[in-house]
Design an enzyme around this catalytic site. Structure first.
Site, short mmCIF file in Angstrom:
data_model
loop_
_atom_site.label_atom_id
_atom_site.label_comp_id
_atom_site.label_asym_id
_atom_site.label_seq_id
_atom_site.Cartn_x
_atom_site.Cartn_y
_atom_site.Cartn_z
N SER A 182 34.26 58.78 37.17
CA SER A 182 33.12 59.71 37.27
C SER A 182 32.05 59.37 36.23
O SER A 182 30.90 59.78 36.35
CB SER A 182 33.57 61.16 37.06
OG SER A 182 33.89 61.38 35.68
N SER A 204 44.78 59.33 42.68
CA SER A 204 43.88 59.06 41.54
C SER A 204 42.78 58.06 41.91
O SER A 204 42.54 57.09 41.19
CB SER A 204 44.66 58.57 40.32
OG SER A 204 45.67 59.50 39.95
N TYR A 252 54.39 69.83 40.44
CA TYR A 252 53.11 70.20 39.83
C TYR A 252 53.18 71.67 39.40
O TYR A 252 53.17 72.59 40.21
CB TYR A 252 51.95 70.01 40.81
CG TYR A 252 51.75 68.58 41.29
CD1 TYR A 252 52.31 67.50 40.61
CD2 TYR A 252 51.00 68.31 42.43
CE1 TYR A 252 52.14 66.20 41.06
CE2 TYR A 252 50.82 67.02 42.88
CZ TYR A 252 51.40 65.96 42.20
OH TYR A 252 51.22 64.68 42.66
N GLY A 297 39.68 60.45 36.89
CA GLY A 297 38.42 61.04 36.41
C GLY A 297 37.53 60.05 35.68
O GLY A 297 36.33 60.27 35.54
N HIS A 311 58.68 61.49 46.04
CA HIS A 311 57.66 61.32 44.99
C HIS A 311 57.91 60.06 44.18
O HIS A 311 56.98 59.34 43.82
CB HIS A 311 57.70 62.57 44.10
CG HIS A 311 56.44 62.89 43.39
ND1 HIS A 311 56.16 64.14 42.93
CD2 HIS A 311 55.38 62.14 43.02
CE1 HIS A 311 54.97 64.15 42.33
NE2 HIS A 311 54.49 62.95 42.37
N LEU A 326 39.74 58.31 41.65
CA LEU A 326 38.68 58.32 40.64
C LEU A 326 39.20 57.80 39.29
O LEU A 326 38.59 58.05 38.25
CB LEU A 326 38.11 59.74 40.47
CG LEU A 326 37.45 60.31 41.72
CD1 LEU A 326 37.16 61.80 41.55
CD2 LEU A 326 36.16 59.55 42.02
N GLY A 327 40.31 57.09 39.32
CA GLY A 327 40.86 56.58 38.06
C GLY A 327 41.17 57.70 37.09
O GLY A 327 40.92 57.59 35.90
N1 LIG Z 1 52.14 60.43 43.95
C1 LIG Z 1 51.92 60.52 42.66
O1 LIG Z 1 52.75 60.13 41.84
C2 LIG Z 1 50.63 61.12 42.17
C3 LIG Z 1 50.22 60.92 40.83
C4 LIG Z 1 49.00 61.47 40.43
C5 LIG Z 1 48.23 62.17 41.33
N2 LIG Z 1 48.66 62.37 42.62
C6 LIG Z 1 47.87 63.14 43.60
O2 LIG Z 1 46.57 62.56 43.70
C7 LIG Z 1 45.58 63.56 43.46
C8 LIG Z 1 44.36 62.94 42.84
O3 LIG Z 1 44.66 62.22 41.68
P1 LIG Z 1 44.23 62.70 40.21
O4 LIG Z 1 43.85 64.12 40.25
O5 LIG Z 1 45.30 62.24 39.32
O6 LIG Z 1 42.99 61.78 39.84
P2 LIG Z 1 41.51 61.54 40.41
O7 LIG Z 1 41.36 62.13 41.72
O8 LIG Z 1 41.27 60.09 40.23
O9 LIG Z 1 40.63 62.30 39.31
C9 LIG Z 1 40.77 63.65 39.04
C10 LIG Z 1 39.99 63.96 37.79
O10 LIG Z 1 38.62 63.67 38.02
C11 LIG Z 1 37.81 64.82 37.78
N3 LIG Z 1 36.78 64.83 38.82
C12 LIG Z 1 36.96 64.92 40.16
N4 LIG Z 1 35.79 64.83 40.81
C13 LIG Z 1 34.84 64.70 39.86
C14 LIG Z 1 33.44 64.57 39.91
N5 LIG Z 1 32.79 64.54 41.07
N6 LIG Z 1 32.77 64.47 38.74
C15 LIG Z 1 33.43 64.47 37.55
N7 LIG Z 1 34.76 64.58 37.44
C16 LIG Z 1 35.47 64.70 38.60
C17 LIG Z 1 38.74 66.00 37.86
O11 LIG Z 1 38.33 67.01 37.00
P3 LIG Z 1 37.87 68.47 37.55
O12 LIG Z 1 39.10 69.13 38.02
O13 LIG Z 1 37.29 69.07 36.34
O14 LIG Z 1 36.87 68.20 38.63
C18 LIG Z 1 40.07 65.40 37.38
O15 LIG Z 1 40.14 65.45 35.97
C19 LIG Z 1 46.30 64.58 42.58
O16 LIG Z 1 45.66 65.82 42.61
C20 LIG Z 1 47.67 64.60 43.18
O17 LIG Z 1 47.70 65.45 44.32
C21 LIG Z 1 49.85 61.84 43.04
#
Ligand SMILES: NC(=O)c1ccc[n+]([C@@H]2O[C@H](COP(=O)([O-])OP(=O)(O)OC[C@H]3O[C@@H](n4cnc5c(N)ncnc54)[C@H](OP(=O)(O)O)[C@@H]3O)[C@@H](O)[C@H]2O)c1
Length: 330
Positions: A213, A205, A56, A210, A125, A207-208
């Site tokens: 939301s 992910s 990252y 984001g 990963h 929250l799909g």
């Molecule tokens: N193992 C893997 O391969 C892998 C892959 C992807 C992700 N991950 C991990 O999983 C974590 C979470 O996944 P993700 O970040 O991809 O997706 P997520 O948690 O499904 O969604 C994140 C997105 O949602 C928005 N968001 C969050 N809370 C919100 C709310 N209450 N209202 C409106 N928008 C909101 C965030 O924007 P804002 O920042 O503007 O709030 C961001 O754009 C990552 O940070 C990472 O650590 C791991």
């Protein structure tokens, strides 16, 4: 903040973690001061399970998290990851590397960037198709014995790979995408395998990305360099069909008096006490909204209504473009 046990070895974490990826990569502009405030607020609220990776940034997200950990190390269960190969300049090569010498180099780099003596949870990963998982988890077991790592995990692994890794060096957590929008683990054997083996499950992910939301209604809601622009889920006809599913979920959230993000997180949390989602956000207000989901209970009728609105397989389009799909282990 409620706590949950993760895996069979005694690790306990906050029932909801914080994904830090978007603070340094993939989702458009970010601001380190804002992210630092969000991280501090998370710890204040009792969110103690932080998720990062060497890839990252690359590297910058571990450094950001490390700066926060400098004063608050004892409050945090820190998870990081290796394996999306970075070259000696820290640039992603596009390959996956699980070779023992690369694992050793990676752990030392992460420890240095995070400013830590030990990583609490270290995930592979992505699975390296050219290195037997026994070799990768053999060296990971050595790192546990040497005290550089406390617990082990794997991300986006098949049930067979999970079993082979676990029998080489015991796993604590499996991390895979899981949300109302991505329910593959329910029927591809991953959830069944972790439950049989007593391994914790960490949905990423949740929250799909984001979408759940309800704030993303068009591809133009993404900045020009946002990774999600390349996701099949957010293209043309797929996007339109996914909005129909989303609108049904939003209606249920409204009738319950919670936000769509909270409903989505409450649904993931309701899938089992062994499940610890890691929603990502750069913003304190979104963090606070997401953390409140831990205390939202869904009744059997509400769960049934959600099931009807967004059944498994309802999302249109693959979750990654072909290049990303190729790195998933089936
Ligand atoms: N193992 C893997 O391969 C892998 C892959 C992807 C992700 N991950 C991990 O999983 C974590 C979470 O996944 P993700 O970040 O991809 O997706 P997520 O948690 O499904 O969604 C994140 C997105 O949602 C928005 N968001 C969050 N809370 C919100 C709310 N209450 N209202 C409106 N928008 C909101 C965030 O924007 P804002 O920042 O503007 O709030 C961001 O754009 C990552 O940070 C990472 O650590 C791991």
């Amino acid at each position: 903040m409620k706590k949950r046990a993760l895996g069979p070895q005694g690790l306990t974490v906050s029932a909801e973690g914080l994904g830090c990826m978007g603070m340094s990569a993939f989702y458009g502009a970010f601001d380190d001061a804002e992210s630092t405030a969000t991280l501090q607020r998370a710890l204040d609220l009792g969110v103690t399970f932080l998720d990062t990776a060497d890839a990252y940034g690359p590297h910058t997200n571990e450094r950001l998290v490390g700066r926060v950990l400098a004063d608050r190390r004892d409050e945090v269960v820190l998870a990081t990851k290796f394996g999306n190969e970075l070259d000696h300049e820290g640039t992603r090569t596009g390959q996956v590397n699980g070779r023992p010498e690369y694992v050793r180099k990676s752990v030392d780099g992460s420890l240095q960037r995070l400013g830590l003596d030990v990583i609490d949870l270290y995930y592979q990963h992505r699975v390296d198709p050219d290195t037997p998982v026994e070799e990768t988890f053999g060296v990971l077991g050595e790192l546990v014995a040497e005290g550089k790592v406390r617990y082990l995990g794997i991300s986006e692994a098949s049930p067979d790979t999970i079993r082979r890794a676990h029998s080489t060096s015991p796993l604590t957590a499996v991390q895979t995408e899981y949300s109302l929008f991505t329910r593959d683990v329910e029927d591809d054997g991953v959830l069944a395998a972790v439950r049989e083996l007593g391994i914790g499950f960490v949905p990423y992910s949740p929250l799909g990305r984001g979408f759940l939301s309800g704030k993303i209604r068009s591809i133009d809601d993404f900045e020009s360099d946002d990774f999600r622009r390349s996701s099949p889920r957010f293209q043309g006809e797929n996007f339109a069909r996914n909005l129909e599913v989303l609108d049904r979920v939003v209606a249920i959230a409204e009738s319950k008096g919670v936000t769509p993000s909270q409903l989505a997180l409450a649904w993931v949390l309701a899938q089992g006490e062994d499940v610890v989602p890691i929603p990502g956000t750069r913003r304190t207000a979104n963090l606070e909204e997401n953390v409140a989901a831990v205390d939202i209970e869904l009744t059997a009728d509400e769960l049934a209504a959600i099931e009807e609105a967004a059944p498994a397989g309802a999302a249109a389009g693959e979750r990654y473009a072909p290049q990303g799909m190729r790195t998933l282990n089936h």
